[in-house]
Design an enzyme around this catalytic site. Structure first.
Site, PDB file in Angstrom:
ATOM      1  N   SER A  70      54.519  23.540 -27.769  1.00 55.87           N
ATOM      2  CA  SER A  70      53.897  24.755 -28.291  1.00 55.87           C
ATOM      3  C   SER A  70      54.164  24.902 -29.787  1.00 55.87           C
ATOM      4  CB  SER A  70      54.446  25.985 -27.568  1.00 55.87           C
ATOM      5  OG  SER A  70      54.239  25.872 -26.179  1.00 55.87           O
TER       6      SER A  70
HETATM    7  N1  SAH Z   1      56.813  25.190 -23.885  1.00 57.12           N
HETATM    8  C1  SAH Z   1      56.389  23.826 -23.693  1.00 57.12           C
HETATM    9  C2  SAH Z   1      54.895  23.834 -23.496  1.00 57.12           C
HETATM   10  C3  SAH Z   1      54.345  22.622 -22.883  1.00 57.12           C
HETATM   11  S1  SAH Z   1      52.586  22.717 -22.609  1.00 57.12           S
HETATM   12  C4  SAH Z   1      56.768  23.024 -24.911  1.00 57.12           C
HETATM   13  O1  SAH Z   1      56.881  23.635 -25.977  1.00 57.12           O
HETATM   14  O2  SAH Z   1      56.927  21.815 -24.827  1.00 57.12           O
HETATM   15  C5  SAH Z   1      52.513  23.563 -21.065  1.00 57.12           C
HETATM   16  C6  SAH Z   1      53.088  22.856 -19.893  1.00 57.12           C
HETATM   17  O3  SAH Z   1      52.758  23.611 -18.728  1.00 57.12           O
HETATM   18  C7  SAH Z   1      52.547  21.450 -19.651  1.00 57.12           C
HETATM   19  O4  SAH Z   1      53.598  20.533 -19.679  1.00 57.12           O
HETATM   20  C8  SAH Z   1      51.899  21.547 -18.260  1.00 57.12           C
HETATM   21  O5  SAH Z   1      52.068  20.373 -17.483  1.00 57.12           O
HETATM   22  C9  SAH Z   1      52.641  22.719 -17.654  1.00 57.12           C
HETATM   23  N2  SAH Z   1      51.957  23.384 -16.539  1.00 57.12           N
HETATM   24  C10 SAH Z   1      50.643  23.689 -16.410  1.00 57.12           C
HETATM   25  N3  SAH Z   1      50.406  24.324 -15.245  1.00 57.12           N
HETATM   26  C11 SAH Z   1      51.618  24.412 -14.614  1.00 57.12           C
HETATM   27  C12 SAH Z   1      52.033  24.933 -13.359  1.00 57.12           C
HETATM   28  N4  SAH Z   1      51.185  25.499 -12.493  1.00 57.12           N
HETATM   29  N5  SAH Z   1      53.341  24.839 -13.031  1.00 57.12           N
HETATM   30  C13 SAH Z   1      54.227  24.269 -13.875  1.00 57.12           C
HETATM   31  N6  SAH Z   1      53.900  23.752 -15.070  1.00 57.12           N
HETATM   32  C14 SAH Z   1      52.601  23.822 -15.444  1.00 57.12           C
END
Ligand code: SAH
Length: 220
Positions: A70
């Protein structure tokens, strides 16, 4: 991990990080405790080495499997909003991804429970957070739409992926007085803050955002 790697040099140095913090402050982030944590969190260790020189730019960056770490501004804004009503004990995070938001929450709350649905990302984040010495975390491979009922209710819930609607299971796992912040929508997404008052949920719509979709099930 030696101090050199952790503290960074050149494009990952403390000076570079402080520039990012100044930018976040200029863009309206007010909570100095959150800004301090961002200044201290080695974001360059949450992305591929080939991208580490861009880690302190205020942008999302790819982390593999079609996902992104993010944008620092969004991490700061969501963290600040989550904590705005006072300290939190138990926080559930959905979408561990790289583990960066998890690392930012760690020093600010008593315990973070974080779930990720993509196995390679989940494993990498768990290893990274362990190596960096973050201890007040429980991590698992799971679909966040189920929440984590064994550990609920949570004082805070935060998600980094956007569903069309806030899953009911998450509302049910929110403690009385607890706060949930997540992006909601499809092509057009908004950050939504929900506060629980007994069986009543108040809802506030914040700024427009662009997150990856909230997807069902786990992926190996
Ligand atoms: N805060 C993290 C954001 C990663 S992007 C960072 O800064 O690295 C968002 C993440 O949410 C992705 O890795 C995706 O696989 C995950 N995601 C999407 N839907 C989800 C769900 N239903 N349960 C768990 N994770 C989920």
């Amino acid at each position: 991990m030696n101090d050199h790697q952790r503290n960074g040099i050149g494009m990952t140095s403390q000076r570079t990080r402080n520039r990012l913090v100044k930018r976040l402050r200029d863009n309206g982030i007010k909570d100095e405790t959150v800004l301090d944590v961002i200044a201290q969190t080695p974001r360059h260790l949450f992305v591929d080495e080939a991208l580490s020189h861009r880690a302190y730019e205020d942008t999302a960056l790819p982390i593999g499997n079609g996902q992104t770490i993010s944008q620092p501004y969004i991490v700061a804004r969501m963290t600040e909003t989550l904590l705005a009503a006072g300290p939190l004990e138990k926080v559930l995070e959905i979408g561990t991804g790289s583990g960066y938001q998890t690392a930012v929450l760690s020093p600010l709350v008593k315990k973070v429970y974080s779930v990720e649905r993509i196995e390679p990302l989940q494993k990498r984040a768990a290893q990274r957070l362990r190596e960096l010495g973050y201890r007040n975390l429980s991590l698992k491979l799971s679909d966040g739409s189920w929440g984590w009922p064994e550990y609920g209710p949570f004082d805070g819930i935060i998600a980094a992926a956007a569903p069309e609607q806030v899953p009911d299971s998450l509302l049910q796992q929110l403690a009385d007085g607890g706060r949930l912040i997540m992006p909601v929508g499809g092509a057009e997404q908004k950050l939504v803050l929900i506060t629980r008052h007994g069986e009543h949920f108040s809802r506030k719509t914040l700024e427009s955002v662009k997150f990856v979709p909230f997807l069902p099930g786990v992926q190996n």
